[in-house]
Design a protein around this motif. Structure first.
Motif, PDB file in Angstrom:
ATOM      1  N   UNK A 210       0.873  -1.183   0.000  1.00 16.46           N
ATOM      2  CA  UNK A 210       0.000   0.000   0.000  1.00 16.46           C
ATOM      3  C   UNK A 210       0.911   1.235   0.000  1.00 16.46           C
ATOM      4  N   UNK A 211       1.467   1.581  -1.175  1.00 20.56           N
ATOM      5  CA  UNK A 211       2.417   2.693  -1.242  1.00 20.56           C
ATOM      6  C   UNK A 211       1.731   4.044  -1.070  1.00 20.56           C
ATOM      7  N   UNK A 212       2.541   5.065  -0.838  1.00 21.55           N
ATOM      8  CA  UNK A 212       2.045   6.436  -0.833  1.00 21.55           C
ATOM      9  C   UNK A 212       1.607   6.785  -2.246  1.00 21.55           C
ATOM     10  N   UNK A 213       0.401   7.322  -2.391  1.00 19.15           N
ATOM     11  CA  UNK A 213      -0.162   7.619  -3.704  1.00 19.15           C
ATOM     12  C   UNK A 213      -0.178   9.130  -3.934  1.00 19.15           C
ATOM     13  N   UNK A 214       0.519   9.554  -4.963  1.00 23.17           N
ATOM     14  CA  UNK A 214       0.635  10.981  -5.265  1.00 23.17           C
ATOM     15  C   UNK A 214       0.258  11.211  -6.721  1.00 23.17           C
ATOM     16  N   UNK A 215      -0.496  12.261  -6.982  1.00 19.09           N
ATOM     17  CA  UNK A 215      -0.869  12.642  -8.346  1.00 19.09           C
ATOM     18  C   UNK A 215      -0.485  14.099  -8.557  1.00 19.09           C
ATOM     19  N   UNK A 216       0.185  14.377  -9.665  1.00 18.80           N
ATOM     20  CA  UNK A 216       0.548  15.743 -10.049  1.00 18.80           C
ATOM     21  C   UNK A 216      -0.289  16.114 -11.264  1.00 18.80           C
ATOM     22  N   UNK A 217      -1.251  17.012 -11.081  1.00 14.51           N
ATOM     23  CA  UNK A 217      -2.180  17.395 -12.134  1.00 14.51           C
ATOM     24  C   UNK A 217      -1.657  18.625 -12.873  1.00 14.51           C
TER      25      UNK A 217
ATOM     26  N   UNK B  25      -2.042  12.350  -1.888  1.00 16.58           N
ATOM     27  CA  UNK B  25      -1.533  13.712  -2.063  1.00 16.58           C
ATOM     28  C   UNK B  25      -1.794  14.140  -3.495  1.00 16.58           C
ATOM     29  N   UNK B  26      -2.373  15.327  -3.658  1.00 13.90           N
ATOM     30  CA  UNK B  26      -2.583  15.899  -4.985  1.00 13.90           C
ATOM     31  C   UNK B  26      -1.755  17.168  -5.103  1.00 13.90           C
TER      32      UNK B  26
END
Length: 407
Positions: A196-203, A272-273
């Protein structure tokens, strides 16, 4: 997280700050609700001078850093007491034994999280007392990602023309670091694991130099299992960034998709977004997606603000504020402030605690405001909605973010 009286918590922090043998570094930042502080950040550590050991306090205003050395004893105690009397909202204290994070709640109480130092940590190195040593950067200058994105040359030296970019990377990571740590320690984000890794999205990631820097810091420096996705509408950006990720060996933990922000899909809801310098209402699109995802952490550095600026030029300005909007440059700057204030209010009404902070110094870029939003799920007070309604009615504007979240 349980709370405790603020005074007792600050007394414990004071004892750690006044321990010249055990303190590694301490940082005070943010402000308590309804208060102001003269500094956006204060850092403390002990240094060895010719005259003996001293507490070095570096405070940062909007333009520069100010350093003051106080001899161990009553002088250091006075300097610490001055800082503790200021209404900072957060304290982060590293010692040789433990890491302590203190956050002041809206009710003026303290939430304190303490964890022991991990075995094999670099605390012993970090506690070196040399005076005037170079400020440590979260990504060293010879980090391969800095060469890959063109900030450093082939020798691992920062290019003279890219010094401001390097500074921007460092300042961004210094904002990202405590936001992620706080989210993990408070349980808003599960502690990252391989399954269950850290999930980050860069929009709206563009050329993604901050995306790559975030991966290097979170995955390599901090050792977090990571799943990161960069989204941009341009096919050339996806191709370039995908090839660069593969060359760094990150193609499994970092992927890029070509898509509009509104239509972007990701494997899992993000923790994190990020939205860094997305133009005009693209920032609103990113914030709307983050809210719908109920992302625990949002970091958004807006770029231009044409939408509200255009509306102001067509609206009937309330008295006596026509003097502000009469001049194009003043109307533009006021539109920047009004847009981000309305965005912050909308986020609060959707269960976020929001701070508007300086991203980098204005000498590097005029677009230096960052909205840091932490999802608490708390229902905002009626006064927040009332203030917002009054503001949009008086100025005759309709924020794009409000329209997006109604659909």
């Amino acid at each position: 997280m349980p709370t405790e009286p603020l005074g007792a918590a600050l007394d414990r922090v004071r004892a750690m700050l006044l321990d010249p043998e055990r303190l590694v570094r301490a940082v005070a930042a943010g402000r308590r609700r309804g208060h102001t502080v003269p500094w956006r950040r204060a850092e403390l550590r002990y240094v060895d001078l010719k005259t003996g050991r001293a507490l070095q306090v570096t405070t940062y205003d909007e333009a520069q850093a100010h350093t003051r050395n106080s001899a161990v004893g009553s002088d250091a105690a006075g300097a610490v007491d001055e800082l503790l009397e200021l209404p900072f909202g957060n304290w982060h204290v590293d010692t040789l034994d433990e890491v302590v994070q203190l956050r002041v709640t809206k009710k003026g109480e303290a939430q304190v999280h303490t964890k022991p130092r991990e075995a094999g940590s670099d605390a012993e190195v970090a506690v070196r007392r040399e005076h005037d040593r170079a400020k440590p950067r979260l990504l060293p200058v010879d980090d391969p990602v800095l060469r890959a994105v063109g900030i450093a040359d082939h020798r691992g030296q920062i290019k003279p023309s890219r010094q401001s970019k390097y500074r921007q990377v460092d300042e961004f990571l210094r904002i990202l670091e405590p936001a992620v740590d706080d989210a993990v320690e408070t349980g808003r984000v599960p502690r990252p694991t391989p399954t269950r890794p850290l999930r980050v999205v860069d929009l709206g990631c563009g050329n993604a130099y901050l995306t790559f820097a975030a991966v290097s810091y979170l995955a390599t420096v901090r050792g977090f299992p990571l799943q990161m996705v960069g989204v941009d509408v341009r096919p050339q950006a996806r191709q370039r960034n995908t090839e660069l990720a593969a060359s760094l060996g990150w193609d499994r933990q970092l992927t890029f998709v070509q898509s509009s922000i509104e239509a972007a899909t990701v494997p899992d809801p993000p923790d994190v977004v990020l939205s860094l310098h997305a133009c005009d209402t693209a920032t609103d699109e990113a914030l709307a997606r983050a809210v719908r995802w109920e992302a625990p952490v949002i970091l958004a550095a807006p770029c231009c603000h044409h939408d509200i600026q255009t509306q102001l030029s067509q609206a009937e300005v309330p008295d006596p504020y026509a003097m502000i909007t009469r001049h194009g440059i003043l109307r533009e700057r006021f539109a920047d402030v009004l847009t981000d204030a309305l965005r912050a209010s909308i986020l609060r009404q959707h269960g976020y605690r929001v701070e508007a902070i300086q991203f980098v110094g204005s000498e590097h870029t005029p677009r230096n405001v960052l909205l840091r939003a932490i999802r608490t799920g708390a229902v905002s007070g009626s006064n927040v909605a009332e203030e917002y309604a009054t503001m949009v009615e008086q100025w005759g504007v309709r924020p794009a973010l409000a329209s997006m979240l109604e659909t």
